[in-house]
Write a protein that holds these residues in place. Structure first.
Motif, PDB file in Angstrom:
ATOM      1  N   THR A 214       0.852  -1.178   0.000  1.00 53.22           N
ATOM      2  CA  THR A 214       0.000   0.000   0.000  1.00 53.22           C
ATOM      3  C   THR A 214       0.893   1.234   0.000  1.00 53.22           C
ATOM      4  N   LYS A 219       0.861  -1.922   4.778  1.00 57.63           N
ATOM      5  CA  LYS A 219       0.241  -3.214   4.484  1.00 57.63           C
ATOM      6  C   LYS A 219       0.764  -3.771   3.167  1.00 57.63           C
ATOM      7  N   ALA A 221      -0.420  -6.368   0.053  1.00 55.20           N
ATOM      8  CA  ALA A 221      -1.399  -7.210  -0.624  1.00 55.20           C
ATOM      9  C   ALA A 221      -0.658  -8.335  -1.329  1.00 55.20           C
ATOM     10  N   LYS A 230      -4.677 -12.047   0.132  1.00 55.68           N
ATOM     11  CA  LYS A 230      -4.554 -11.666   1.533  1.00 55.68           C
ATOM     12  C   LYS A 230      -3.941 -10.281   1.645  1.00 55.68           C
ATOM     13  N   LEU A 231      -4.447  -9.518   2.598  1.00 53.94           N
ATOM     14  CA  LEU A 231      -3.875  -8.220   2.923  1.00 53.94           C
ATOM     15  C   LEU A 231      -3.269  -8.323   4.317  1.00 53.94           C
ATOM     16  N   TRP A 232      -1.949  -8.132   4.391  1.00 54.78           N
ATOM     17  CA  TRP A 232      -1.209  -8.300   5.636  1.00 54.78           C
ATOM     18  C   TRP A 232      -0.858  -6.956   6.254  1.00 54.78           C
ATOM     19  N   THR A 239      -3.431 -10.902   9.183  1.00 58.14           N
ATOM     20  CA  THR A 239      -4.180 -10.750   7.950  1.00 58.14           C
ATOM     21  C   THR A 239      -5.411  -9.895   8.234  1.00 58.14           C
ATOM     22  N   VAL A 259      -2.801  -1.240  -6.248  1.00 52.08           N
ATOM     23  CA  VAL A 259      -3.420  -0.607  -5.085  1.00 52.08           C
ATOM     24  C   VAL A 259      -3.703   0.850  -5.414  1.00 52.08           C
ATOM     25  N   ASN A 263      -5.337   3.619  -0.641  1.00 54.76           N
ATOM     26  CA  ASN A 263      -5.071   2.355   0.051  1.00 54.76           C
ATOM     27  C   ASN A 263      -6.351   1.640   0.463  1.00 54.76           C
ATOM     28  N   PHE A 266      -8.168  -2.552  -4.226  1.00 55.50           N
ATOM     29  CA  PHE A 266      -7.143  -3.384  -4.836  1.00 55.50           C
ATOM     30  C   PHE A 266      -7.728  -4.003  -6.104  1.00 55.50           C
ATOM     31  N   SER A 280     -12.578  -2.956   1.285  1.00 53.93           N
ATOM     32  CA  SER A 280     -12.251  -3.281   2.675  1.00 53.93           C
ATOM     33  C   SER A 280     -13.026  -4.480   3.200  1.00 53.93           C
TER      34      SER A 280
END
Length: 410
Positions: A214, A219, A221, A230-232, A239, A259, A263, A266, A280
Motif C-alpha cells: 500500500t 500493508k 497485498a 490476503k492483505l497483511w 491478515t 493498489v 489504500n 485493490f 475493505s
C-alpha cells in the motif's frame, strides 16, 4: 524449479559488522520501522569497474509503425549472455541494475553502458533486483532463493545474505530499508536491512506469486497461485483482509496486483482473464469481458485523473481502461497488431505503457485509447519495463539478452 529447501536464519556477514558499525544504518526494532519509515535518509553513490554497452541513436518514432532492424533505444546493454528477466533504475543516479538467466546481475551506467559492478556469485537465474528507496543498497535474488544486499557507497560491499528456498519475487519497501520476498512454499519474508531482523508472514502451502505494498507502506497485498488474496498488516503480522479462491472470479492464479492511492481498493488480475476489484470488506466487483487469456498486468488510479480508472493487459494483447466506480469498460486501447502484454506502467501526460511479447513497447492515451507511440529495438519478448518519471526514461529487459534505455517520446 528446484525442490524447496528449508529456509535458514538471516545473518549479517562476518566482517560486515566489524567495519564501522555506524555505516550499517541500523533503523531500530523491526516493529518500529514501519511507524518511522518517513525518517529514513537519502544516499547512494556509484563506483567501479568494467564496460560493455552499445549506444544506439533512435530513429523517429511513428505510432503503430514497425520497420525491420529499427532501434529506438538511446542505449543498449549487451553484457548478459542469455535472457534478461528483471531490471530497476536508481532513484537519483544514472544507474540501472539487471539480472538474468546467466546467473548474473550487473549495475551499469544508463548514460554510457559501462559496467559499474558485476555480481557473479549466484547459482541460478537472477529473477528480482532493485535499489532501496534512497539508493543506499542494492539487492538481488535468484530463483533458488539466494538473496544478497550490497551497499552502493562502499564499493558494493556485501552487507547481508540469506537463502530462503525457491523464490517467486523480491522487492524493497518504498520508504524504509525493509526487504520483502515471496517463497514458492507460500511464506513472505520481511527483513530489516542490514541487521537481518526477520518476520515471516505464514503461507498456506501455495506459491506466493505476486505482491504490492500500500502507498502508506503499512500493508502488503499478496496474491497466491490458487486465487487466494490476503492483505497483511506488516507491523502486527496479521491478515486484515482475505478473499478465498472461487470468490467472484478469483478462481485462478493471481498474476498481478495494484493498489489505489487511498489504500482502500485493490485490483487483482488472474489467469482466467478476470480482474477483481477488492474493497475493505472483500470483492466489490469483477472487471469481466476481457477474454479467456491471462491478465498479466493491472494498474489502478492514474494520478490527477478525474475518475478512478483501472487498466488491464492480457496475453491476447488487449489493453482495457475501466471505470472502477461503475465497473464498466471505459475504452479499449487501439492496436492494429496486438501482441501479448507482459507488464504495464503509467507514464506522464495521461499515457499507459506496456511491454509485449515480440519485443515492442507500446503506449496509449488512457482517455481515448489512441496509440501514442511504439518503441522498437528488442528482438524477442519484453520481460520487464520500469519508468523513471523525473528523467522520463524507460528501462526494458528482454528474452533477447539485452536491456535498453528509451527516452519517452514527446
Amino acid at each position: 524449479m528446484r525442490d524447496n529447501t528449508p529456509p535458514h536464519s538471516p545473518y549479517v556477514l562476518e566482517g560486515a559488522a566489524e567495519e564501522d558499525e555506524d555505516e550499517l544504518v541500523y533503523v531500530g526494532d523491526a516493529d518500529e520501522v514501519l511507524d518511522a519509515w518517513e525518517n529514513e535518509a537519502n544516499g547512494g553513490y556509484d563506483d567501479e569497474d568494467d564496460m560493455d554497452g552499445e549506444l544506439n541513436a533512435g530513429e523517429e518514432v511513428v505510432a503503430g509503425s514497425r520497420s525491420k532492424g529499427r532501434d529506438d533505444a538511446k542505449l543498449t546493454f549487451r553484457k548478459h549472455t542469455s535472457s534478461v528477466f528483471c531490471g530497476k533504475l536508481h532513484p537519483t543516479l544514472d544507474l540501472a541494475i539487471t539480472g538474468g538467466e546467466d546467473d548474473k546481475a550487473y549495475v551499469w551506467s544508463t548514460s554510457t553502458g559501462e559496467v559499474v559492478h558485476e555480481i557473479t556469485n549466484h547459482t541460478d537465474s537472477v529473477i528480482s533486483v532493485g535499489f532501496s528507496h534512497d539508493g543506499t543498497y542494492v539487492a538481488t535474488a535468484d530463483m533458488a532463493g539466494n538473496i544478497q544486499v550490497l551497499k552502493v557507497s562502499q564499493n558494493y560491499r556485501k552487507v547481508w545474505e540469506f537463502n530462503m528456498g525457491d523464490t517467486c519475487w523480491m522487492r524493497w519497501h518504498e520508504a524504509a530499508h525493509i526487504l520483502l520476498a515471496g517463497a514458492e512454499s507460500g511464506e513472505v519474508y520481511v527483513w530489516r536491512i542490514p541487521s537481518g531482523d526477520c518476520k515471516v508472514l505464514q503461507g498456506h502451502g501455495i506459491s506466493c506469486e505476486t505482491a504490492q505494498l500500500t502507498h502508506d507502506g503499512k500493508k502488503l497485498a499478496v496474491g497466491y497461485s490458487d486465487g487466494h488474496f490476503k492483505l497483511w498488516d506488516l507491523k502486527t503480522n496479521a491478515t486484515t483482509l482475505e478473499v478465498t479462491p472461487g470468490t467472484a472470479g478469483l478462481s485462478a492464479n493471481i498474476t498481478s496486483l495494484a493498489v489505489d492511492r487511498d489504500n482502500q481498493l485493490f485490483v487483482a488480475g488472474g489467469e482466467n482473464g478476470r480482474a477483481c476489484v477488492i474493497g475493505s470488506s472483500g470483492v466489490v466487483g469483477v472487471l469481466a469481458g476481457q477474454d479467456d487469456s491471462s491478465i498479466e498486468a493491472v494498474l489502478v488510479d492514474y494520478p490527477e485523473f478525474e475518475l478512478k480508472v483501472a487498466a488491464t493487459g492480457s496475453l491476447q494483447g488487449k489493453v482495457t481502461i475501466w471505470d472502477v466506480a461503475r465497473q464498466t469498460k471505459r475504452v479499449e486501447c487501439n492496436d492494429e497488431e496486438p501482441t501479448g502484454i507482459t507488464n504495464m506502467v503509467w507514464l506522464k501526460d495521461n499515457m499507459i505503457c506496456a511491454g509485449t511479447l515480440g519485443g515492442r513497447i507500446k503506449a496509449w492515451d488512457l482517455r481515448s485509447g489512441a496509440m501514442r507511440f511504439v518503441l522498437e529495438g528488442h528482438e524477442d519478448d519484453v520481460h520487464s519495463i520500469v519508468y523513471h518519471k523525473e528523467k522520463n526514461i524507460i528501462l526494458s529487459t528482454s528474452e533477447d539478452g539485452t536491456a535498453k534505455i528509451f527516452e519517452v517520446p514527446a
